[in-house]
Write a protein that holds these residues in place. Sequence first.
Motif, PDB file in Angstrom:
ATOM      1  N   MET A   1       0.832  -1.194   0.000  1.00  0.00           N
ATOM      2  CA  MET A   1       0.000   0.000   0.000  1.00  0.00           C
ATOM      3  C   MET A   1       0.865   1.241   0.000  1.00  0.00           C
ATOM      4  O   MET A   1       2.067   1.145   0.051  1.00  0.00           O
ATOM      5  CB  MET A   1      -0.866  -0.049   1.255  1.00  0.00           C
ATOM      6  N   TYR A   2       0.250   2.413  -0.066  1.00  0.00           N
ATOM      7  CA  TYR A   2       1.058   3.629  -0.068  1.00  0.00           C
ATOM      8  C   TYR A   2       1.764   3.807   1.275  1.00  0.00           C
ATOM      9  O   TYR A   2       2.776   4.459   1.369  1.00  0.00           O
ATOM     10  CB  TYR A   2       0.183   4.843  -0.403  1.00  0.00           C
ATOM     11  N   ALA A   3       1.151   3.246   2.335  1.00  0.00           N
ATOM     12  CA  ALA A   3       1.851   3.187   3.610  1.00  0.00           C
ATOM     13  C   ALA A   3       2.008   1.711   3.939  1.00  0.00           C
ATOM     14  O   ALA A   3       1.034   1.019   4.164  1.00  0.00           O
ATOM     15  CB  ALA A   3       1.056   3.902   4.689  1.00  0.00           C
ATOM     16  N   GLN A   4       3.270   1.231   3.916  1.00  0.00           N
ATOM     17  CA  GLN A   4       3.508  -0.200   4.123  1.00  0.00           C
ATOM     18  C   GLN A   4       4.233  -0.426   5.431  1.00  0.00           C
ATOM     19  O   GLN A   4       5.129   0.334   5.782  1.00  0.00           O
ATOM     20  CB  GLN A   4       4.407  -0.751   2.999  1.00  0.00           C
ATOM     21  N   MET A   5       3.867  -1.496   6.109  1.00  0.00           N
ATOM     22  CA  MET A   5       4.601  -1.930   7.290  1.00  0.00           C
ATOM     23  C   MET A   5       4.780  -0.803   8.307  1.00  0.00           C
ATOM     24  O   MET A   5       5.865  -0.599   8.837  1.00  0.00           O
ATOM     25  CB  MET A   5       5.974  -2.473   6.878  1.00  0.00           C
ATOM     26  N   VAL A   6       3.724  -0.039   8.521  1.00  0.00           N
ATOM     27  CA  VAL A   6       3.797   0.987   9.558  1.00  0.00           C
ATOM     28  C   VAL A   6       3.484   0.292  10.875  1.00  0.00           C
ATOM     29  O   VAL A   6       2.360  -0.137  11.099  1.00  0.00           O
ATOM     30  CB  VAL A   6       2.779   2.114   9.305  1.00  0.00           C
ATOM     31  N   THR A   7       4.501   0.160  11.723  1.00  0.00           N
ATOM     32  CA  THR A   7       4.253  -0.506  13.005  1.00  0.00           C
ATOM     33  C   THR A   7       3.672   0.525  13.952  1.00  0.00           C
ATOM     34  O   THR A   7       4.120   1.672  13.972  1.00  0.00           O
ATOM     35  CB  THR A   7       5.563  -1.060  13.580  1.00  0.00           C
ATOM     36  N   HIS A  52       2.437   7.927   3.329  1.00  0.00           N
ATOM     37  CA  HIS A  52       1.469   8.025   2.238  1.00  0.00           C
ATOM     38  C   HIS A  52       1.751   9.282   1.392  1.00  0.00           C
ATOM     39  O   HIS A  52       1.789   9.232   0.165  1.00  0.00           O
ATOM     40  CB  HIS A  52       0.055   8.062   2.838  1.00  0.00           C
ATOM     41  N   ALA A  53       2.014  10.399   2.068  1.00  0.00           N
ATOM     42  CA  ALA A  53       2.311  11.650   1.351  1.00  0.00           C
ATOM     43  C   ALA A  53       3.577  11.489   0.503  1.00  0.00           C
ATOM     44  O   ALA A  53       3.610  11.860  -0.677  1.00  0.00           O
ATOM     45  CB  ALA A  53       2.482  12.801   2.339  1.00  0.00           C
ATOM     46  N   HIS A  54       4.613  10.906   1.105  1.00  0.00           N
ATOM     47  CA  HIS A  54       5.863  10.710   0.362  1.00  0.00           C
ATOM     48  C   HIS A  54       5.624   9.847  -0.883  1.00  0.00           C
ATOM     49  O   HIS A  54       6.226  10.068  -1.931  1.00  0.00           O
ATOM     50  CB  HIS A  54       6.918  10.025   1.234  1.00  0.00           C
ATOM     51  N   SER A  55       4.758   8.845  -0.738  1.00  0.00           N
ATOM     52  CA  SER A  55       4.481   7.960  -1.872  1.00  0.00           C
ATOM     53  C   SER A  55       3.851   8.740  -3.018  1.00  0.00           C
ATOM     54  O   SER A  55       4.132   8.476  -4.192  1.00  0.00           O
ATOM     55  CB  SER A  55       3.545   6.830  -1.447  1.00  0.00           C
ATOM     56  N   LEU A  93      -2.165  15.538   2.223  1.00  0.00           N
ATOM     57  CA  LEU A  93      -1.710  14.603   3.246  1.00  0.00           C
ATOM     58  C   LEU A  93      -0.670  15.250   4.165  1.00  0.00           C
ATOM     59  O   LEU A  93      -0.682  15.036   5.371  1.00  0.00           O
ATOM     60  CB  LEU A  93      -1.151  13.341   2.587  1.00  0.00           C
ATOM     61  N   TYR A  94       0.242  16.058   3.574  1.00  0.00           N
ATOM     62  CA  TYR A  94       1.191  16.771   4.440  1.00  0.00           C
ATOM     63  C   TYR A  94       0.428  17.713   5.377  1.00  0.00           C
ATOM     64  O   TYR A  94       0.785  17.876   6.544  1.00  0.00           O
ATOM     65  CB  TYR A  94       2.205  17.571   3.612  1.00  0.00           C
TER      66      TYR A  94
END
Lengths: 325, 253
Positions: A1-7, A52-55, A93-94
Amino acid sequence: MYAQMVTSEATQDDPQKLAQFQARIDAGEKIEPKEWMPEGYRKTLIRQIGQHAHSEIVGQLPEGNWITRAPTLERKAILLAKVQDEAGHGLYLYCAAETLGVSRDELTEMLLDGRMKYSSIFNYPTLTWADMGAVGWLVDGAAIMNQVPLQRTSYGPYSRAMVRICKEESFHQRQGYHIMMKMAQGTEAQKKMAQDALNRFWYPSLMMFGPSDKDSVHSAQSMKWKIKMNTNDELRQKFVDQTVPQAEFLGLTVPDKTLRWNDEKGGYDFAEPDWSEFFEVIKGNGPCNTERLAARNKAWDDGAWVRDGLMAHAAKKRAAKLAAE
Amino acid sequence: MTDQTALFEYLLRLGDNTLVLGHRVSEWCGHAPVLEEDIALANTALDLIGQTQMWLGLAGEVEGAGRSADDLAMLRDVWDFRNLLLVEQPNGDFGQTLMRQCLFDAFHFELLTGLTHASDDRIAAIAAKALKEVTYHLDRSSETVIGLGDGTEESHRRMQAALDLLWPYVGEMFTPDAVDDAMHAAGIAPDLIAMRARYDARLKTILSEATLTKPDSSYAQSGGKTGFRHTEHLGHMLTQMQWLQRAYPGATW
């Protein structure tokens, strides 16, 4: 996803406050920036929204790669509009992340020096025009799977950003599919490009959802907080079930010999992507990691004089206005 | 030259200017100094490509040889392009891009304002639509030139260098030739000499606020709008822009 593996971050807050907070989330209330929230909730969201924003921002590059080579004026305009939308998504998003107490510049610096990540998918190259179709169809298609449920996420600004983003993403996916249709119905060379694009983007698209997280404690916490709405496996299954018939309609072959419909589960059985490749890409060893980060760093460094110049001018104007008052 | 030939040539000039500049600006996508500028540049490029579709579409119609806007954009070689030399200049740094934009926008604004009164309704209608967009382009590029000219020492130095570099390409915009004269006589194009006075007055204000100095030279490069002699840059742009259409002739996309 656009945000992956966010622990999710550990949180050490007053248990009573935590319980009240959880009750609000369970009742479907939105959490707004000035309201109390657990530190772990705040930190996890900053990482997730920031990534997500960086993506979105890094995601401009693989498609930007074809703007100057788009085959018609209309295709060029559509692609430009799409990449511009992505920059706009980055901006919302930012802004959403800023409501959590972190500035856009801070987040940008963390991207540029590698402390923060962006989606693995943008580390793959776009080699033919069909890749513009595949990116819209598969990559935006995968992103939508995650973003549609995130419109109901518990954090107000994130949820509202997602509502705007989803409207545009579904247009992106349709334009991608439209490119694929043209190619798949086109000349032999175009058909070959379309199949080649599917071959190269299929597994990286499946990787976008991240590794299986059904036993992950972090995911459970994020899901409890309604920061994460579905497991990675649920979303991946949904994506495959939606995409396979679309590939069949195009007359293209999904590059997975094990792919078959499973009546019992009411979905496809399919091969897992090569997770060792995924972890290498996340570590920085993907085909384009170096170029992508170098391009962002160059844009930032080359633009320093512009940002400084415009700030200096604004300061002069403010001073002149004060002096006149 | 018949009126139809002159009209076709004139429409190519309008459409090639927006095509070539739109392409140049689109090269920035994803690489601008700040996110808001990235969005604004993409927006400008999009407007210009949209205007290209209208101008070249009409050019094809006037020519009557069955060529579409895409055929004209993708299948002509350098000597058939009729854009000004200014717009084919490379992007350089962000300051050079915005200086090129400002010098062109101030011209484009006056030109389109004149064209809204054209005796040909089709041209007046396109001009009216484009003018709304270009009014915004000019606001933005002139404000940015002012901000950077009157910013830091470095930004000032870079903007002055950009102005010095691009100044020799200003004159071509206002030097009338047979096509311009025929279009003016037909009640379509505005008088370039009168336009120059308004352009100079506007530029004087912008440059003064930007603390920049207009170069002390009136020498003008020429050869873009007639197609007689483009710069070396245009051919490279076309090899990229036209590549798919050239490599896969007859395919639809």
